[in-house]
Design a protein around this motif. Structure first.
Motif, PDB file in Angstrom:
ATOM      1  N   LYS A   1       0.848  -1.198   0.000  1.00 31.73           N
ATOM      2  CA  LYS A   1       0.000   0.000   0.000  1.00 31.73           C
ATOM      3  C   LYS A   1       0.876   1.237   0.000  1.00 31.73           C
ATOM      4  O   LYS A   1       1.948   1.261   0.602  1.00 31.73           O
ATOM      5  N   LYS A   2       0.399   2.285  -0.682  1.00 34.37           N
ATOM      6  CA  LYS A   2       1.114   3.566  -0.668  1.00 34.37           C
ATOM      7  C   LYS A   2       1.035   4.143   0.733  1.00 34.37           C
ATOM      8  O   LYS A   2      -0.046   4.430   1.236  1.00 34.37           O
ATOM      9  N   LYS A   3       2.181   4.246   1.367  1.00 28.22           N
ATOM     10  CA  LYS A   3       2.296   4.833   2.698  1.00 28.22           C
ATOM     11  C   LYS A   3       3.585   5.629   2.728  1.00 28.22           C
ATOM     12  O   LYS A   3       4.298   5.701   1.740  1.00 28.22           O
ATOM     13  N   ASP A   4       3.897   6.142   3.886  1.00 27.28           N
ATOM     14  CA  ASP A   4       5.165   6.845   4.051  1.00 27.28           C
ATOM     15  C   ASP A   4       6.311   5.834   3.936  1.00 27.28           C
ATOM     16  O   ASP A   4       6.400   4.896   4.733  1.00 27.28           O
ATOM     17  N   VAL A   5       7.170   6.019   2.948  1.00 28.02           N
ATOM     18  CA  VAL A   5       8.263   5.073   2.679  1.00 28.02           C
ATOM     19  C   VAL A   5       9.183   4.935   3.883  1.00 28.02           C
ATOM     20  O   VAL A   5       9.582   3.821   4.252  1.00 28.02           O
TER      21      VAL A   5
ATOM     22  N   MET B   1       8.480   5.387   7.035  1.00 32.58           N
ATOM     23  CA  MET B   1       7.813   4.653   8.118  1.00 32.58           C
ATOM     24  C   MET B   1       7.824   3.152   7.833  1.00 32.58           C
ATOM     25  O   MET B   1       8.147   2.343   8.702  1.00 32.58           O
ATOM     26  N   VAL B   2       7.496   2.769   6.601  1.00 32.67           N
ATOM     27  CA  VAL B   2       7.477   1.350   6.236  1.00 32.67           C
ATOM     28  C   VAL B   2       8.890   0.765   6.332  1.00 32.67           C
ATOM     29  O   VAL B   2       9.083  -0.354   6.830  1.00 32.67           O
ATOM     30  N   THR B   3       9.871   1.525   5.877  1.00 36.10           N
ATOM     31  CA  THR B   3      11.270   1.088   5.984  1.00 36.10           C
ATOM     32  C   THR B   3      11.633   0.832   7.442  1.00 36.10           C
ATOM     33  O   THR B   3      12.226  -0.204   7.769  1.00 36.10           O
ATOM     34  N   GLU B   4      11.260   1.745   8.312  1.00 39.80           N
ATOM     35  CA  GLU B   4      11.568   1.604   9.741  1.00 39.80           C
ATOM     36  C   GLU B   4      10.852   0.398  10.344  1.00 39.80           C
ATOM     37  O   GLU B   4      11.421  -0.324  11.165  1.00 39.80           O
ATOM     38  N   ILE B   5       9.605   0.174   9.954  1.00 33.77           N
ATOM     39  CA  ILE B   5       8.844  -0.989  10.452  1.00 33.77           C
ATOM     40  C   ILE B   5       9.576  -2.277  10.077  1.00 33.77           C
ATOM     41  O   ILE B   5       9.773  -3.163  10.920  1.00 33.77           O
TER      42      ILE B   5
ATOM     43  N   LEU C   1       5.074  -8.018   6.038  1.00 28.54           N
ATOM     44  CA  LEU C   1       4.735  -7.662   4.659  1.00 28.54           C
ATOM     45  C   LEU C   1       3.251  -7.887   4.384  1.00 28.54           C
ATOM     46  O   LEU C   1       2.606  -7.057   3.741  1.00 28.54           O
ATOM     47  N   LYS C   2       2.702  -8.985   4.908  1.00 35.27           N
ATOM     48  CA  LYS C   2       1.273  -9.263   4.727  1.00 35.27           C
ATOM     49  C   LYS C   2       0.437  -8.135   5.333  1.00 35.27           C
ATOM     50  O   LYS C   2      -0.542  -7.686   4.756  1.00 35.27           O
ATOM     51  N   GLY C   3       0.861  -7.660   6.503  1.00 37.32           N
ATOM     52  CA  GLY C   3       0.157  -6.563   7.151  1.00 37.32           C
ATOM     53  C   GLY C   3       0.261  -5.259   6.367  1.00 37.32           C
ATOM     54  O   GLY C   3      -0.648  -4.442   6.383  1.00 37.32           O
ATOM     55  N   LEU C   4       1.360  -5.098   5.635  1.00 37.94           N
ATOM     56  CA  LEU C   4       1.568  -3.872   4.857  1.00 37.94           C
ATOM     57  C   LEU C   4       0.894  -3.939   3.490  1.00 37.94           C
ATOM     58  O   LEU C   4       0.694  -2.914   2.849  1.00 37.94           O
ATOM     59  N   VAL C   5       0.552  -5.147   3.036  1.00 41.31           N
ATOM     60  CA  VAL C   5      -0.151  -5.310   1.757  1.00 41.31           C
ATOM     61  C   VAL C   5      -1.613  -4.945   1.947  1.00 41.31           C
ATOM     62  O   VAL C   5      -2.215  -4.330   1.110  1.00 41.31           O
TER      63      VAL C   5
END
Length: 196
Positions: free
Chosen positions: A148-152, A154-158, A192-196
């Motif tokens: 999903k389009k989110k803050d890159v 933030m996702v990188t840090e997660i 990754l599943k949670g971020l999809v």
């Protein structure tokens, strides 16, 4: 060019190679600049013009390893394949390279771990490289609509936070006798599943 016939860069490389051999043979605590210089056939004063002390030489050993590690990860990032698979492989590679170092080069790993604890500049460069690599992978996954389009950032840090239990120097060494890779894969896949 000095009387050794070597350039300053070649002197530094040779000193690092000798230091690596000595670390493996007798432990990193027993490496001395005087012994390295003697093996090179130069005065220890000449070696001090390249390394201000033993710590600087040991840091050069660790830095060389991290540069090679980062280069391997950069190659993975640039591969043309599914970005989610590359993210998973990125973590597996990092875990495997550190685990291999713990098991096959424990003295070199101890020197690296000490440098990591002290957050030396080359360690900060490595951490920055890791974030940049993961950020590129996340961006690629978002562009391909795999995430999903989110803050890159933030996702990188997660993702990096999720993988830290398997890639942090202390934790890799602490669990080196366990096969933690299946758990690493499950953890990253779940994130990754949670971020999809």
């Amino acid at each position: 060019m000095p009387r050794t016939g070597l350039t300053p860069s070649e002197i530094q490389d040779k000193a690092v190679e000798i230091a690596i051999d000595q670390m493996r043979a007798k432990g990193f605590e027993k490496v001395r600049l005087v012994d390295v210089a003697k093996e090179m056939g130069i005065s220890h004063a000449a070696l001090y013009s390249h390394f201000q002390d033993k710590t600087a030489l040991l840091d050069a050993v660790s830095e060389r390893w991290l540069v090679n590690l980062d280069q391997k990860q950069d190659l993975l990032v640039s591969e043309k394949r599914d970005p989610l698979q590359k993210i998973l492989t990125w973590f597996q590679n990092l875990h495997r390279m550190k685990l291999e170092k713990v098991k096959l080069d424990p003295e070199l790993y101890k020197a690296f771990d000490m440098a990591a604890e002290q957050s030396k500049p080359f360690i900060q460069t490595h951490l920055s490289n890791m974030r940049n690599q993961m950020s590129k992978l996340v961006t690629e996954a978002m562009e391909q609509k795999k995430l999903k389009k989110k803050d890159v950032n933030m996702v990188t840090e997660i993702l990096i936070s999720a993988g830290t239990a398997f890639t942090h120097p202390k934790l890799v060494a602490q669990h080196c006798e366990e096969n933690r890779e299946p758990l690493l894969v499950q953890t990253i896949e779940a994130v990754l599943k949670g971020l999809v």
